[in-house]
Design an enzyme around this catalytic site. Structure first.
Site, PDB file in Angstrom:
ATOM      1  N   LYS A 192       0.828  -1.210   0.000  1.00  0.00           N
ATOM      2  CA  LYS A 192       0.000   0.000   0.000  1.00  0.00           C
ATOM      3  C   LYS A 192       0.860   1.256   0.000  1.00  0.00           C
ATOM      4  CE  LYS A 192      -3.505   2.758   0.167  1.00  0.00           C
ATOM      5  NZ  LYS A 192      -4.517   2.794   1.227  1.00  0.00           N
ATOM      6  N   LYS A 260      -0.904  11.401   6.339  1.00  0.00           N
ATOM      7  CA  LYS A 260      -0.490  10.316   7.239  1.00  0.00           C
ATOM      8  C   LYS A 260       0.186   9.194   6.458  1.00  0.00           C
ATOM      9  CE  LYS A 260      -3.299   7.166   7.936  1.00  0.00           C
ATOM     10  NZ  LYS A 260      -3.673   5.833   7.374  1.00  0.00           N
TER      11      LYS A 260
END
Length: 308
Positions: A192, A260
């Site tokens: 990811k 983030k």
């Protein structure tokens, strides 16, 4: 001994169970993506327990048949599979660890799946602690945004043991289409982060391309019609480009959450001794965007920096 007793004894030994429509799925985190994922599971006939910090966000799911649980521990105790998709690594730690967390309260033989984009090292820690309690853990972050969550076409990147992956595959098939076991625990998160690194530079390119088309006196919608099917084609261009042109900055994926993700990716890259200048520039720009009050906007709001 009845069937229920047999299954109870097997669970104590940590035996993998085949997931069926009678299995109960616990779902923690019903935000932009989580809500659609829960709805797809309900529509497929699964029993779903839900918990989120703000119950009001789950009221429509409860009306659709989801069962509300008051705590994380309650979800863990009464579910065969527990899925989490929360905000930040600190939130992941909060729901998994401690006396009231998932690991301490999930049944032996159950499955825990963190679909938050988080730290690979944290995924490994969850896996190792879960294993000591005969719980099967997978890290399975997703890509596809609100569109993919609604349509059940998410890309799901999985880390963990193959036996657990095979058991959970029926559930993954409800939530996504491109579902790949990438390797051992943490591999899903690393995959990811590779995805987010790709998107980081791509989003800058999409913004610059649209602004360039406008400055050149072109119709940007028609430009997209041409370039989305060529070598420049990408999700960001075809799905977020039109939103940029229309001034639609509603969040399919929050700016603050992308910051983030990029921060975690940059930290991970530095740990491996990698230079990622495209990622660094994108993170810098998104931080500037957030400082202008856009942290709760969708990532396509980046074009606002180029419209000055």
């Amino acid at each position: 001994m009845n069937v229920e007793g047999i299954y109870s004894n097997l669970a104590k030994k940590g035996v993998n169970f085949m997931i069926t429509k009678q299995s109960t799925i616990g779902f923690i985190g019903t935000g932009v993506m989580g809500k659609s994922m829960v709805r797809n599971l309900l529509n497929e006939g699964y029993n779903v327990n839900v918990f989120t910090r703000t119950k009001a966000k789950a009221l429509d799911l409860i009306e659709d048949g989801a069962q509300w649980k008051n705590t994380v521990s309650e979800v863990a105790q009464y579910s065969d599979v527990i899925i989490t998709i929360v905000g930040y690594p600190i939130d992941v730690e909060e729901v998994y660890f401690g006396l009231d967390g998932i690991i301490e309260n999930a049944k032996p033989g159950s499955y825990v799946i963190d679909m938050t984009t988080s730290k690979p090292t944290l995924a490994i820690e969850i896996f190792e602690k879960a294993k000591t309690r005969k719980i099967h853990a997978l890290d399975a972050p997703v890509s596809g945004g609100d569109i993919g969550a609604r349509s059940g076409t998410l890309a799901i990147m999985v880390g963990g043991e193959k036996a657990a992956f095979d058991s959970i595959l029926p559930i993954f098939n409800v939530l996504g289409e491109n579902i790949i076991l990438q390797g051992k625990a943490g591999a899903g998160q690393h995959t990811k982060l590779s995805n987010q690194i790709t998107i980081a530079s791509n989003m800058i390119g999409v913004c610059e391309a649209i602004i360039y088309a406008k400055k050149a006196g072109l119709n940007p919608d028609r430009v997209l019609d041409s370039i989305t099917t060529g070598a420049a084609g990408s999700f960001s261009l075809s799905k977020l480009g039109p939103r940029m042109i229309d001034g639609d900055f509603a969040p399919g994926f929050y700016v603050k959450h992308f910051i983030k993700d990029m921060t975690i990716a940059l930290e991970s890259a530095k740990e491996m001794g990698l230079s990622t200048p495209g990622l660094s520039l994108s993170l810098e720009l998104y931080k500037e965007l957030a400082a202008r009050g856009e942290e709760d906007s969708g990532t396509q709001a980046l074009i606002k920096l180029f419209q000055q």
